[in-house]
Design an enzyme around this catalytic site. Structure first.
Site, PDB file in Angstrom:
ATOM      1  N   TYR A  92      34.896  23.353   7.009  1.00 39.59           N
ATOM      2  CA  TYR A  92      34.009  24.334   6.286  1.00 39.59           C
ATOM      3  C   TYR A  92      34.071  25.645   6.848  1.00 39.59           C
ATOM      4  O   TYR A  92      33.286  26.091   7.919  1.00 39.59           O
ATOM      5  CB  TYR A  92      32.482  23.968   6.402  1.00 39.59           C
ATOM      6  N   CYS A 113       3.005  36.141  11.393  1.00 38.46           N
ATOM      7  CA  CYS A 113       4.330  36.109  11.132  1.00 38.46           C
ATOM      8  C   CYS A 113       4.952  34.820  11.008  1.00 38.46           C
ATOM      9  O   CYS A 113       4.508  33.897  11.668  1.00 38.46           O
ATOM     10  CB  CYS A 113       4.990  37.143  11.920  1.00 38.46           C
ATOM     11  N   CYS A 172      23.504  22.545  12.121  1.00 42.37           N
ATOM     12  CA  CYS A 172      22.147  23.374  12.331  1.00 42.37           C
ATOM     13  C   CYS A 172      20.920  22.384  11.942  1.00 42.37           C
ATOM     14  O   CYS A 172      19.908  23.215  11.664  1.00 42.37           O
ATOM     15  CB  CYS A 172      22.552  24.572  11.536  1.00 42.37           C
ATOM     16  N   CYS A 191       8.857  33.369  13.845  1.00 44.19           N
ATOM     17  CA  CYS A 191       8.777  32.575  14.983  1.00 44.19           C
ATOM     18  C   CYS A 191       8.068  31.471  14.908  1.00 44.19           C
ATOM     19  O   CYS A 191       6.914  31.687  14.409  1.00 44.19           O
ATOM     20  CB  CYS A 191       8.673  33.393  16.412  1.00 44.19           C
ATOM     21  N   GLU A 242      37.564  26.671   2.913  1.00 40.65           N
ATOM     22  CA  GLU A 242      36.387  27.046   2.330  1.00 40.65           C
ATOM     23  C   GLU A 242      36.393  27.109   0.898  1.00 40.65           C
ATOM     24  O   GLU A 242      37.154  27.580   0.291  1.00 40.65           O
ATOM     25  CB  GLU A 242      36.206  28.263   2.987  1.00 40.65           C
ATOM     26  N   ASP A 253      31.573  22.483  10.385  1.00 39.20           N
ATOM     27  CA  ASP A 253      30.218  23.118  10.489  1.00 39.20           C
ATOM     28  C   ASP A 253      29.652  23.252   9.195  1.00 39.20           C
ATOM     29  O   ASP A 253      29.833  24.370   8.645  1.00 39.20           O
ATOM     30  CB  ASP A 253      30.594  24.538  11.169  1.00 39.20           C
ATOM     31  N   CYS A 285      10.062  43.795  16.211  1.00 38.18           N
ATOM     32  CA  CYS A 285      10.366  42.337  16.175  1.00 38.18           C
ATOM     33  C   CYS A 285      10.998  42.011  17.644  1.00 38.18           C
ATOM     34  O   CYS A 285      12.284  42.543  17.793  1.00 38.18           O
ATOM     35  CB  CYS A 285      11.012  42.051  15.271  1.00 38.18           C
ATOM     36  N   GLN A 291      27.549  34.791  12.799  1.00 40.95           N
ATOM     37  CA  GLN A 291      26.156  34.102  13.594  1.00 40.95           C
ATOM     38  C   GLN A 291      25.591  35.375  14.112  1.00 40.95           C
ATOM     39  O   GLN A 291      26.138  36.321  14.490  1.00 40.95           O
ATOM     40  CB  GLN A 291      26.921  33.312  14.978  1.00 40.95           C
TER      41      GLN A 291
END
Length: 465
Positions: free
Chosen positions: A316, A83, A412, A86, A337, A385, A164, A287
């Site tokens: 943002y 998979c 991120c 992960c 935005e 962000d 999962c 999130q």
């Protein structure tokens, strides 16, 4: 092959793994030449077979772990090796947190050219399993059977996924229910090569009280046997409150189309971050790790250091989650935005939470912010962000020209964060605190909150006209 490349495709080599790459792969050397090895860990000696050779690096398949790391653990997921969801289940969770901190350090040092910047230890999750409140899995056929799950690593082959370990159990229940019903009702599955069939993806969401939303993404305007499908879903999923259909007729890899129809139940489900509640539709951004999102936002609020009289710009703002958190302690928050539906969601979220000191504006931050400045708005704090690609130099210049006391950057992607820190430095903004937060345990991704403040170093900063 270049004569200065010391490895050859198809041959086997033994090498020591020195670090982890940004995708969780082991990084070693043959002579001074970099080799990436998925599944290998720092401190290990491994035997690999070279599968790809590029000008500056190669990638190899792990054949044998000759000397094992003390941080290696047995993955709990039976399909982990195949998979692509992960990347780090074979690494002890405490070691994952250290690796993610090192990932940020490496980016800040190498890309940002700031070797003296201190990065705090990564804030880990209370539970590193079953945290995702949203799933979106492709649907396919394998030997005549309907399969739903993650794509295999580096391919579009679907790995049938029944349990999962990073999804909330409600999402696993949705996957298993839809798979059974699609087979029972003989709903055809989308074929991306032929562009035929009905069912393309399944999107699931888990909200407050474990309420469930199912969104069936189809390549057709109508879902065959719609009433029967809904009846069977309701029977299999007692917590189901919403069934929707998203129509994606284009021959591309985009998961969701522009049109969504409510088939049964409520148009949104509720979730909560802190004391704030949010209505979530199938296409809303929210999130995926609710518990860690609160940790991330509280850290951003802490870095903003609001006392009650400040003006804040959230550049943002998306659906307004961070903006509403900031509004709890600021005098005024402006959320900007470029995506209009997101601003509409933000306004609704403000109304639902009775937040009256947040104003949301549609547009490009490089245009909206100078307009606010001309109207007399002087932000004490700017919060940003951005998407994974980070900010453009023009956006960063616009931030600096408004002269906030502090910039709080939520990222991120450590690489784009480091690049943007380097761009802001000549304007006099330097990182004071850098805090990684593990939003996505068992994966190679890491979120970072960075506080920057203005230091007078003689730079001439223009005021927008």
């Amino acid at each position: 092959m270049k004569r200065n490349v010391p490895v050859e495709k198809g041959k086997e080599y033994t090498l020591a793994i020195q670090s982890l790459g940004i995708s969780g792969e082991g990084v070693g050397k043959v002579e001074t030449f970099t080799v990436f090895v998925r599944g290998a860990l720092p401190g290990e000696e491994v035997r690999v077979k070279i599968e790809e050779v590029k000008k500056s690096y190669a990638s190899g398949r792990l054949l044998q772990v000759v000397r094992k790391s003390a941080d290696r653990v047995k993955p709990i997921c039976p399909i982990y090796e195949d998979c692509g969801g992960c990347q780090l289940q074979h690494l002890d969770y405490m070691a994952q947190l250290k690796m993610k901190r090192q990932q940020v350090i490496d980016a800040i040092t190498r890309i940002g050219k700031m070797p003296d910047a201190y990065v705090e230890p990564t804030i880990g999750a209370v539970s590193p399993w079953n945290y995702r409140n949203k799933m979106q899995f492709p649907v396919g056929l394998e030997k005549g059977r309907t399969v739903i799950g993650c794509f295999a690593r580096g391919s579009h082959r679907i790995i049938d996924t029944k349990d999962c370990h990073i999804q909330k159990q409600g999402n696993n229940a949705i996957v298993n229910a839809v798979r059974d019903i699609a087979a029972q009702l003989h709903i055809s599955v989308y074929d991306e090569d032929r562009h035929t069939g009905v069912l393309r993806h399944v999107v699931g969401r888990v909200g407050l009280g474990e309420e469930l939303m199912v969104c069936l993404v189809t390549a057709t305007q109508h879902l065959p046997r719609e009433r029967e499908f809904i009846k069977l879903l309701r029977a299999k999923l007692p917590n189901l409150v919403s069934v929707q259909q998203n129509i994606q007729t284009y021959h591309n890899n985009v998961i969701m189309g522009r049109e969504t129809k409510l088939l049964w139940g409520k148009p949104t489900i509720l979730d909560r971050i802190g004391r704030l509640k949010f209505h979530i539709s199938p296409r809303s951004f929210f999130q995926v790790n609710t518990e860690q999102a609160e940790v991330l936002y509280r850290k951003a609020l802490e870095f903003a250091n609001l006392r009650g009289g400040e003006t804040v710009i959230d550049a943002y703002c998306g659906t307004g989650t961070i903006s509403l958190f900031l509004a709890q302690k600021a005098a005024k928050v402006y959320g900007i935005e470029i995506v209009k539906p997101a601003i509409e969601d933000a306004k609704r979220n403000a109304r639902d939470n009775h937040v009256k000191n947040a104003e949301f504006l549609v547009g490009d931050a490089t245009r909206v912010m100078p307009q606010l400045y001309r109207q007399g708005v002087r932000p004490d704090v700017i919060v940003v962000d951005p998407p994974r690609a980070g900010c453009t130099p023009l956006v960063l210049k616009t931030f600096a020209e408004m002269k906030p006391e502090r910039i709080v950057y939520v990222s991120c992607n450590p690489a784009s964060l480091a690049r943007d820190l380097a761009i802001l430095a000549p304007f006099g903004y330097y990182p004071q605190k850098i805090q990684p937060v593990d939003m996505f345990p068992q994966t190679s991704h890491v979120e970072t909150v960075c506080l920057m403040s203005r230091e007078n170093r003689g730079f001439n900063i223009c005021v927008p006209q």
